[in-house]
Design a protein around this motif. Structure first.
Motif, PDB file in Angstrom:
ATOM      1  N   GLU A  17     -32.284 -53.296  38.293  1.00  0.00           N
ATOM      2  CA  GLU A  17     -31.283 -54.125  37.611  1.00  0.00           C
ATOM      3  C   GLU A  17     -29.945 -53.411  37.475  1.00  0.00           C
ATOM      4  O   GLU A  17     -28.878 -54.018  37.628  1.00  0.00           O
ATOM      5  N   GLU A  18     -29.988 -52.101  37.185  1.00  0.00           N
ATOM      6  CA  GLU A  18     -28.738 -51.363  37.000  1.00  0.00           C
ATOM      7  C   GLU A  18     -27.953 -51.288  38.311  1.00  0.00           C
ATOM      8  O   GLU A  18     -26.730 -51.469  38.321  1.00  0.00           O
ATOM      9  N   GLU A  19     -28.663 -51.021  39.405  1.00  0.00           N
ATOM     10  CA  GLU A  19     -27.984 -50.947  40.697  1.00  0.00           C
ATOM     11  C   GLU A  19     -27.426 -52.306  41.088  1.00  0.00           C
ATOM     12  O   GLU A  19     -26.297 -52.413  41.581  1.00  0.00           O
ATOM     13  N   ALA A  20     -28.211 -53.352  40.887  1.00  0.00           N
ATOM     14  CA  ALA A  20     -27.767 -54.698  41.249  1.00  0.00           C
ATOM     15  C   ALA A  20     -26.581 -55.134  40.392  1.00  0.00           C
ATOM     16  O   ALA A  20     -25.681 -55.826  40.885  1.00  0.00           O
ATOM     17  N   ALA A  21     -26.574 -54.725  39.124  1.00  0.00           N
ATOM     18  CA  ALA A  21     -25.487 -55.118  38.223  1.00  0.00           C
ATOM     19  C   ALA A  21     -24.144 -54.571  38.707  1.00  0.00           C
ATOM     20  O   ALA A  21     -23.094 -55.199  38.512  1.00  0.00           O
ATOM     21  N   LYS A  22     -24.167 -53.414  39.343  1.00  0.00           N
ATOM     22  CA  LYS A  22     -22.925 -52.822  39.867  1.00  0.00           C
ATOM     23  C   LYS A  22     -22.329 -53.674  40.987  1.00  0.00           C
ATOM     24  O   LYS A  22     -21.144 -53.572  41.291  1.00  0.00           O
ATOM     25  N   LEU A  23     -23.174 -54.506  41.581  1.00  0.00           N
ATOM     26  CA  LEU A  23     -22.743 -55.320  42.724  1.00  0.00           C
ATOM     27  C   LEU A  23     -22.468 -56.765  42.323  1.00  0.00           C
ATOM     28  O   LEU A  23     -22.162 -57.597  43.191  1.00  0.00           O
ATOM     29  N   ALA A  24     -22.594 -57.068  41.052  1.00  0.00           N
ATOM     30  CA  ALA A  24     -22.444 -58.444  40.577  1.00  0.00           C
ATOM     31  C   ALA A  24     -21.119 -59.034  41.043  1.00  0.00           C
ATOM     32  O   ALA A  24     -20.073 -58.394  40.964  1.00  0.00           O
ATOM     33  N   GLY A  25     -21.199 -60.265  41.554  1.00  0.00           N
ATOM     34  CA  GLY A  25     -20.003 -60.964  42.010  1.00  0.00           C
ATOM     35  C   GLY A  25     -19.695 -60.742  43.481  1.00  0.00           C
ATOM     36  O   GLY A  25     -18.877 -61.465  44.062  1.00  0.00           O
TER      37      GLY A  25
END
Length: 706
Positions: A17-25
């Protein structure tokens, strides 16, 4: 499907989740992230297999307006290692508009050229044949994978019925069709007729799944595959023993390795009848379960079903008629025994080509098998390079998994031969092959360079890998060898080399080194006898220990390694090269050098003797004579530099300049210079030369051979 997202048993849940959150948008970044996670689990898809995509809004560079763009893995890529540069980007509206000019199934290949009119990012990768399969579906994120568990159902005789019942109609079904424009239209038709489905099973092929976000697509994919795998697991054994039960027992692991290393060079020789091939061996438990079974003879000739499997493993494997514990010591007898099987395979493949070819089919390719099965021992594969042959073995293991699952729930079905041919000799696949880089000078060659963890040996190994060879790195020093292996892995990748401990005075280690070469690559083509040491002492100071060590390493070591290499090369029957790194000192007399200089002279004449004896086997033996190669060389350790400096009346620091000044060219000699000389002998231009000496010393007149 209510599987808990963090408790999968048959697939790996890797989302962070943390890695994916950095890519949000950033939908494209999330596509790459999701793709890499899917590609990291070989239960989902193998190297180069499958495709992933996303659709997102972007500004049209001409109008400035927001427009929908599809980003999809480009032709020839791998989702596990995918980067943005490996994606193709196309206007969705233009891609879908190609339906207006589509002339039907007989003309679908012409649509691939029209993909170029739909490209959004002009710097992106060339679109793959899967492009319309993703483009005609409306979902933001789509995964097309080749998981063994799903293909087992897709390749089952009752696959459509099983899919419908297992997923309660939530997964659609499309019968086998070669990937292309027509299949894209059929996927859309399936979706239109089954609104609300979560995916589509492609008969004999693979799986399509999707979601409105990268995460939802990822989870949907894992859930569908998990359900397929659970179903297979529940059914294993219900119809009877797997693969009809065990027909014979495997040898013990050490015995399997011994048989494989003894046989691999013979098989490589047969498979290299048209061009030299690199080998791979595996005795994976899944392979052994299949090749030791009662159903082997029924299932193996059927071949594979999934196009990705088939393209890499050929129409069917060759099954060897050898007992697991067969005595392989009589090489000629084994060759005579196996020759008819290879002849029969080549005829079968030629008949397959002649029967199925079209007027515009590409010319027939290599007729030798890619996959060879040795019941009780393991699987061999042979192809143009190590990565290709390793991946072929992995794909055939996938095919075994598919057969196992399909047989457990129904009956395995493979592609009809005409359909298989239409994939293998597809003009679009041929075009892809033609776009690949031409083979390098040493492609398909296996080189063992003694003492290759440093100095001259490492430089030769690097040069040879640069020129397309694979190398057997070795050294007495395990720590030094491990560091060199890591260096090669970081520079060239894991498929460029293997490592083995080797003291050239140790018979057991010599045998093991060649066994390791056979297991890793199938044999050996080039031997560089480079391992050495130097002792510089006066006659009075020279000891028996010094003398014996010099002759054991330099002379006997060269002889023993060459002797072992010749045994392997004769098994292969494809010739080879032996290059002995000798020295200017083999020809030039100097003070404080009786042991080293005379041993070098013995090496030189031994090379001539070997050249005279081995020419009938097309094994060339040549010599490179270096001088004063100081950089990164073990030769200067152990007091040698001090001894030579003392002999010349100078300091150690003055040695490099001293050696350079005494040459005709006034040049310092580097390890790469010796590597280039070795390549000159092996690169193809001197294949009719043997018994030669090439001086690489900057020009020392006293060392001129004539």
């Amino acid at each position: 499907m209510s599987v808990q997202t963090t408790s999968f048993k048959h697939v790996s849940y890797l989302w962070n989740e943390e890695e994916a959150a950095k890519l949000a948008g950033d939908e494209v970044a999330l596509l790459i992230y999701r793709s890499n996670l899917l590609g990291a689990d070989l239960r989902l898809t193998n190297y180069g297999g499958g495709n992933t995509s996303c659709k997102a809004l972007a500004k049209d560079p001409l109008t400035g307006e927001e427009t929908e763009i599809m980003w999809i893995k480009g032709s020839g890529g791998d989702i596990g290692t995918l980067k943005k540069s490996g994606l193709a980007a196309l206007y969705v509206e233009r891609l879908r508009a190609l339906k207006n000019v589509y002339r039907g199934l007989d003309y679908e290949d012409e649509m691939v050229e029209l993909f170029n009119h739909c490209i959004y990012d002009l710097a992106s990768k060339a679109p793959s044949i899967d492009t319309p399969l993703h483009g005609f579906l409306p979902f933001k994120h789509i995964d097309h994978l080749h998981p063994d568990a799903a293909i087992a159902i897709a390749a089952a005789k009752d696959g459509e019925k099983i899919t419908k019942e297992l997923f309660n109609g939530q997964i659609g079904w499309v019968e086998w069709r070669k990937p292309g424009f027509e299949l894209g239209l059929e996927l859309k038709k399936c979706l239109d007729e089954n609104p609300g489905i979560k995916g589509i099973m492609l008969g004999s092929h693979g799986l399509f799944t999707w979601g409105d976000t990268a995460y939802k697509s990822y989870i949907n994919t894992l859930e569908v595959i998990e359900k397929c795998a659970e179903y297979l697991e529940e059914n294993y054994g219900k119809k009877g023993p797997i693969f009809g039960g065990e027909k014979l027992k495997s040898l013990a692991p050490d015995q399997r390795k011994n048989q494989a290393s003894a046989l691999a060079p013979i098989l490589r020789g047969f498979c290299s009848s048209e061009r030299k091939m690199i080998g791979h061996f595996t005795d994976d438990a899944r392979v052994l379960e299949f090749i030791n079974s009662n159903d082997l003879d029924r299932l193996a000739p059927l071949g594979t079903s999934c196009p990705d499997h088939f393209l890499r493993t050929k129409i069917s494997p060759l099954v060897l008629d050898l007992k697991p514990d067969q005595d392989l010591s009589d090489v000629n007898a084994i060759k005579e025994h196996l020759a008819p099987a290879f002849d029969a395979y080549r005829k079968m493949y030629t008949d397959y080509y002649e029967t199925c070819k079209h007027d515009n089919s590409p010319a027939i390719r290599d007729t030798n098998p890619v996959i060879i099965l040795y019941p009780g021992v393991g699987l061999f594969s042979f192809s143009k390079d190590k990565q290709t042959t390793r991946v072929a073995a992995e794909f055939y293991t996938n095919a075994i998994n598919v057969m196992k699952g399909a047989e457990a729930i129904s009956e395995y079905t493979s592609l009809p031969r005409q359909e298989a041919f239409n994939i293998e000799y597809w003009l679009l696949e041929e075009a892809k092959l033609q776009r690949m880089p031409k083979p390098k000078a040493l492609s398909g060659q296996i080189a063992l360079i003694t003492g290759s963890a440093g100095g001259i040996g490492k430089a030769i190994a690097k040069k040879f890998v640069d020129e397309g060879a694979v190398v057997v790195l070795n050294d007495m020093n395990a720590e030094r060898l491990e560091a060199t292996g890591e260096e090669f892995k970081n520079i060239y990748g894991k498929d460029s080399y293997t490592t083995t401990i080797l003291d050239v005075t140790n018979n057991d280690q010599i045998k093991q080194a060649f066994d390791d070469a056979a297991l890793a690559f199938g044999g050996v083509d080039i031997i560089i006898n480079n391992a050495g040491l130097s002792i510089s002492k006066t006659i009075e100071d020279h000891t028996d220990k010094d003398w014996d060590l010099l002759y054991d390493v330099l002379v006997k070591g060269q002889f023993k390694v060459t002797q072992a290499a010749v045994g392997v090369m004769r098994k292969q029957g494809t010739g080879g090269d032996v290059i002995n790194i000798v020295s200017k000192n083999a020809l030039v007399s100097g003070p404080n050098n009786a042991g080293y200089g005379s041993a070098k002279a013995a090496q030189l004449h031994l090379s001539r003797l070997n050249a005279a004896e081995l020419g009938a086997d097309n094994i060339r033996v040549n010599v490179v004579n270096p001088d004063a190669v100081i950089s990164d060389s073990n030769i200067w350790a152990g007091g040698w530099a001090e001894g030579r400096a003392k002999a010349y009346g100078i300091t150690v620091a003055e040695l490099p300049a001293y050696y350079a000044k005494r040459t005709l060219l006034n040049k310092i000699i580097l390890p790469v210079d010796i590597a280039n000389a070795c390549f000159a002998f092996t690169g193809g231009l001197l294949n009719k030369s043997t018994g030669n000496v090439l001086n690489v010393d900057g020009g020392v007149a006293m060392a001129f051979v004539r």
